[in-house]
Design a protein around this motif. Structure first.
Motif, PDB file in Angstrom:
ATOM      1  N   LEU A  35      10.448  33.912  10.998  1.00  0.00           N
ATOM      2  CA  LEU A  35      10.480  32.869  12.019  1.00  0.00           C
ATOM      3  C   LEU A  35      11.519  31.785  11.797  1.00  0.00           C
ATOM      4  O   LEU A  35      11.900  31.091  12.739  1.00  0.00           O
ATOM      5  CB  LEU A  35       9.101  32.206  12.114  1.00  0.00           C
ATOM      6  CG  LEU A  35       7.908  33.138  12.324  1.00  0.00           C
ATOM      7  CD1 LEU A  35       6.605  32.357  12.199  1.00  0.00           C
ATOM      8  CD2 LEU A  35       8.000  33.840  13.655  1.00  0.00           C
ATOM      9  N   GLU A  44       4.960  33.591  21.451  1.00  0.00           N
ATOM     10  CA  GLU A  44       4.169  34.225  20.401  1.00  0.00           C
ATOM     11  C   GLU A  44       2.928  34.838  21.034  1.00  0.00           C
ATOM     12  O   GLU A  44       2.070  34.132  21.564  1.00  0.00           O
ATOM     13  CB  GLU A  44       3.772  33.252  19.295  1.00  0.00           C
ATOM     14  CG  GLU A  44       2.984  33.989  18.205  1.00  0.00           C
ATOM     15  CD  GLU A  44       2.670  33.181  16.973  1.00  0.00           C
ATOM     16  OE1 GLU A  44       1.766  33.597  16.223  1.00  0.00           O
ATOM     17  OE2 GLU A  44       3.328  32.145  16.741  1.00  0.00           O
ATOM     18  N   TYR A  56       8.038  27.600  12.353  1.00  0.00           N
ATOM     19  CA  TYR A  56       9.088  27.606  13.370  1.00  0.00           C
ATOM     20  C   TYR A  56      10.069  26.464  13.128  1.00  0.00           C
ATOM     21  O   TYR A  56       9.677  25.367  12.733  1.00  0.00           O
ATOM     22  CB  TYR A  56       8.483  27.466  14.766  1.00  0.00           C
ATOM     23  CG  TYR A  56       7.826  28.715  15.281  1.00  0.00           C
ATOM     24  CD1 TYR A  56       8.588  29.800  15.700  1.00  0.00           C
ATOM     25  CD2 TYR A  56       6.440  28.829  15.351  1.00  0.00           C
ATOM     26  CE1 TYR A  56       7.995  30.956  16.183  1.00  0.00           C
ATOM     27  CE2 TYR A  56       5.830  29.975  15.828  1.00  0.00           C
ATOM     28  CZ  TYR A  56       6.619  31.035  16.241  1.00  0.00           C
ATOM     29  OH  TYR A  56       6.020  32.192  16.705  1.00  0.00           O
ATOM     30  N   VAL A  62       8.214  26.980  21.761  1.00  0.00           N
ATOM     31  CA  VAL A  62       7.295  28.084  21.509  1.00  0.00           C
ATOM     32  C   VAL A  62       6.117  28.013  22.477  1.00  0.00           C
ATOM     33  O   VAL A  62       5.439  26.983  22.563  1.00  0.00           O
ATOM     34  CB  VAL A  62       6.758  28.062  20.061  1.00  0.00           C
ATOM     35  CG1 VAL A  62       5.796  29.230  19.833  1.00  0.00           C
ATOM     36  CG2 VAL A  62       7.905  28.118  19.056  1.00  0.00           C
ATOM     37  N   THR A  82       4.055  21.312  12.854  1.00  0.00           N
ATOM     38  CA  THR A  82       5.306  21.997  13.164  1.00  0.00           C
ATOM     39  C   THR A  82       6.296  21.034  13.803  1.00  0.00           C
ATOM     40  O   THR A  82       5.904  20.086  14.490  1.00  0.00           O
ATOM     41  CB  THR A  82       5.060  23.190  14.104  1.00  0.00           C
ATOM     42  OG1 THR A  82       6.295  23.831  14.412  1.00  0.00           O
ATOM     43  CG2 THR A  82       4.400  22.742  15.400  1.00  0.00           C
TER      44      THR A  82
END
Length: 201
Positions: A35, A44, A56, A62, A82
């Motif tokens: 990733l 995903e 990520y 995403v 993230t």
């Protein structure tokens, strides 16, 4: 959603509280390698409890989908871990609500053991990925070793009943039936766990 899909969905709802422990079969180094260098708009499929989200990069968008609302509830709790822009949706991988050619990259990690109709799922991925896009996967599947394959065949009814996962899926055959092309295939754990890179043609 058909009856079989609804049964598998309920099984994943049931195990959502312990899924993170089960998901440790995928090493962090494998996730990082898969990733860490992606770019663009990413889908995903089967985001589950969000184990991939911290891996990520910051420059991607995403969209994570899963058919289990209880798994998604766990994933929402990881969105602050993230740097990527994350959107989560409850959705069936076999019937996605996205236009054709939407995503630059599609990701899955240990998902196609549980999609009730894996060929239908792969066909949907082929539909929503851009013609010049790619699909990157970490998937476990039926061993190429005859003895190990027989063991997986024997225990499969139990794993399906308990957690909804098939341990003996012939995933490469299913990929090819859906019209996708395997560009790269690396064995990570004998022939059971593999890193795959696919293209839509």
């Amino acid at each position: 959603m058909n009856r079989h899909t609804d049964i598998i969905k309920k099984r994943y709802d049931r195990i959502s509280s312990v899924f993170d422990v089960m998901d440790h079969m995928i090493r962090s180094s494998w996730r990082e390698e898969l990733l860490g260098n992606l770019h663009g708009d990413i889908l995903e499929v089967g985001v589950g409890t969000g184990s991939n989200l911290p891996f990520y990069p910051s420059n991607v968008n995403v969209t994570g989908i899963d058919f289990s609302p209880k798994m998604l509830a766990k994933a929402y709790g990881k969105t602050d871990k993230t740097a990527a822009d994350i959107t989560l949706k409850e959705m069936d991988a076999q019937q996605m609500d996205f236009p054709d050619n939407t995503f630059d990259v599609v990701v899955s990690t240990c998902v196609f053991c549980s999609v009730p109709d894996p060929v239908a799922g792969f066909k949907e991925i082929r539909r929503v990925v851009k013609p010049n896009g790619k699909i990157v996967m970490l998937e476990h599947m039926r061993s190429e070793h005859p003895f190990a394959a027989r063991i997986l065949d024997a225990v499969n009814p139990l794993t399906v009943r308990i957690v909804g996962a098939n341990v003996n899926r012939k995933t490469i055959e299913n990929i090819e039936k859906a019209g996708l092309t395997v560009k790269e295939q690396n064995y990570l754990m004998t022939s059971i766990m593999r890193k795959l890179v696919l293209t839509p043609n």
